[in-house]
Design an enzyme around this catalytic site. Structure first.
Site, PDB file in Angstrom:
ATOM      1  N   LYS A 194       0.856  -1.189   0.000  1.00  0.00           N
ATOM      2  CA  LYS A 194       0.000   0.000   0.000  1.00  0.00           C
ATOM      3  C   LYS A 194       0.888   1.234   0.000  1.00  0.00           C
ATOM      4  O   LYS A 194       1.685   1.437   0.915  1.00  0.00           O
ATOM      5  CB  LYS A 194      -0.916  -0.010   1.217  1.00  0.00           C
ATOM      6  CG  LYS A 194      -1.734   1.271   1.350  1.00  0.00           C
ATOM      7  CD  LYS A 194      -2.770   1.167   2.449  1.00  0.00           C
ATOM      8  CE  LYS A 194      -3.498   2.490   2.620  1.00  0.00           C
ATOM      9  NZ  LYS A 194      -4.534   2.415   3.651  1.00  0.00           N
ATOM     10  N   LYS A 247      -2.173  -1.545  -3.848  1.00  0.00           N
ATOM     11  CA  LYS A 247      -3.023  -0.354  -3.802  1.00  0.00           C
ATOM     12  C   LYS A 247      -2.177   0.894  -3.895  1.00  0.00           C
ATOM     13  O   LYS A 247      -1.178   0.968  -3.172  1.00  0.00           O
ATOM     14  CB  LYS A 247      -3.794  -0.374  -2.481  1.00  0.00           C
ATOM     15  CG  LYS A 247      -4.674   0.828  -2.256  1.00  0.00           C
ATOM     16  CD  LYS A 247      -5.271   0.758  -0.885  1.00  0.00           C
ATOM     17  CE  LYS A 247      -5.973   2.079  -0.610  1.00  0.00           C
ATOM     18  NZ  LYS A 247      -6.338   2.246   0.749  1.00  0.00           N
TER      19      LYS A 247
HETATM   20  C1  PBG Z   1      -7.478   3.505   5.651  1.00  0.00           C
HETATM   21  C2  PBG Z   1      -7.730   3.398   4.205  1.00  0.00           C
HETATM   22  C3  PBG Z   1      -7.543   4.359   3.192  1.00  0.00           C
HETATM   23  C4  PBG Z   1      -8.051   3.789   2.015  1.00  0.00           C
HETATM   24  C5  PBG Z   1      -8.493   2.510   2.325  1.00  0.00           C
HETATM   25  N1  PBG Z   1      -8.278   2.273   3.687  1.00  0.00           N
HETATM   26  C6  PBG Z   1      -7.032   5.738   3.253  1.00  0.00           C
HETATM   27  C7  PBG Z   1      -5.631   5.997   3.597  1.00  0.00           C
HETATM   28  O1  PBG Z   1      -4.804   5.100   3.741  1.00  0.00           O
HETATM   29  O2  PBG Z   1      -5.348   7.178   3.773  1.00  0.00           O
HETATM   30  C8  PBG Z   1      -8.107   4.454   0.675  1.00  0.00           C
HETATM   31  C9  PBG Z   1      -9.166   3.970  -0.240  1.00  0.00           C
HETATM   32  C10 PBG Z   1      -9.501   4.869  -1.364  1.00  0.00           C
HETATM   33  O3  PBG Z   1      -8.847   5.886  -1.629  1.00  0.00           O
HETATM   34  O4  PBG Z   1     -10.497   4.548  -2.045  1.00  0.00           O
HETATM   35  N2  PBG Z   1      -6.138   3.569   6.023  1.00  0.00           N
END
Ligand code: PBG
Length: 323
Positions: A194, A247
């Site tokens: 991520k 992601k």
């Molecule tokens: C929580 C999380 C996030 C997303 C999914 N889980 C935001 C982040 O990490 O700031 C992003 C999902 C999206 O942008 O659709 N940590």
């Protein structure tokens, strides 16, 4: 002239193209995200994400029921608690917004596969994904809270827990916590690779989870790195992840491909909020054909190596039968 090879033969007509296509987009591998708020009677539009709403549990169930009629039976839930604090208490509260939502789904719509995102940022007053001390995001003390959160989602009936916090060793910690509590069948889908990404901005608006200070670069990955994604997924699989995720998706297809080559577990990718917002904005500006562009994006993610996709486009795809 030696013209044995004529690749155009396999493009002669639609039937031949269908017959020889290497990959086909598959609706059964799509997962629809939902934002759930604790307050009652809520259906709030999320401006940059047309078609996506923040909803109360009653409205969530209504949406799930109508989506299920279309064929959407896999969802991922994000909670927005009424109150936030510095220990993310709402995340592991037995009566928290997600725990209550999961219990109702499992009772009223048992045919839905429920994935619960495990993260603390939506529940923290400062919006970071871990416990903060002197401006630092602490790793090991945060694991305790993540473990409790995952266990409480499993206890509520979640089929899959999906840690998205990016703390080190959270998968191992969560796996052990689940085992100790006899949730040996609960699947862990790890947000393994991520990246710290500008493509999450609309989500943070939607979930009210933008960090109050600094950014997430000390825990989410640096987008200049690709080898590091391999390291992250291998660690998570060793620690007990059943599935892993890359992601965001679109600017990260090389990562999807790389990870696909080295893992033998199901691979998910998250077609995130900013990616959805860009597509919707270009469709609304009249510069893209939504059916064509969404089908091409989804097909390309499968072609890159994803086995499943979390996407805000899921409802539109099912509703309009785009593929
Ligand atoms: C929580 C999380 C996030 C997303 C999914 N889980 C935001 C982040 O990490 O700031 C992003 C999902 C999206 O942008 O659709 N940590």
């Amino acid at each position: 002239m030696n013209n044995i090879h004529r690749p155009r033969r396999l493009r002669n007509n639609q039937m031949i193209r269908d017959l020889s296509a290497e990959v086909c987009p598959d609706k059964t591998r799509l997962i629809m995200p939902h934002f759930v708020v604790e307050e009652k009677n809520v259906r709030q539009a999320i401006k940059p994400m047309p078609g996506i709403f923040r909803v109360c549990t009653d409205n969530l169930l209504k949406d799930l029921e109508s989506d299920l009629k279309l064929g959407i039976d896999k969802v991922i839930l994000f909670g927005i608690p009424a109150e936030k604090d510095e220990m993310a208490k709402g995340a592991y509260d037995e009566h928290g917004v997600i725990q209550k939502a999961i219990r109702r789904i499992k009772k009223e719509l048992p045919d839905i596969c429920v994935i619960a995102d495990v993260c603390l940022c939506e529940y923290m007053s400062h919006g970071h994904c871990g416990i903060v001390e002197n401006g630092k995001i602490l790793n090991d003390p945060t694991l305790e809270l993540l473990g409790k959160t995952a266990v409480s989602y499993a206890a509520a009936g979640a089929d899959i827990v999906a840690p998205s916090d990016m703390m080190d060793h959270r998968v191992g910690f969560i796996r052990e916590a689940l085992d100790v509590n006899e949730f040996t069948d609960t699947i862990i889908l790890s947000y393994a690779a991520k990246y710290a990404s500008a493509f999450y901005d609309p989500f943070r608006d939607a979930a009210g989870s933008a960090p109050g200070f600094g950014d997430r670069k000390t825990y989410q990955m640096d987008y200049r790195n690709a080898m590091e994604a391999e390291k992250e997924v291998m660690i998570d699989i060793e620690e007990g992840a059943d599935m892993v995720m890359v992601k965001p998706a679109l600017a990260y297809m090389d990562i999807i491909r790389r990870v696909r080559k080295i893992v033998d577990v199901p691979l998910c990718t998250y077609n995130v909020s900013g990616e959805y917002a860009m597509v919707k904005a270009s469709v609304n500006a009249g510069v893209a054909d939504e059916k064509k562009i969404v089908t091409e994006i989804m097909t390309s993610l499968f072609r890159a190596g994803a086995n499943m996709i979390i996407s805000y486009h899921t409802r539109d795809i099912f509703q309009n039968n785009w593929f």
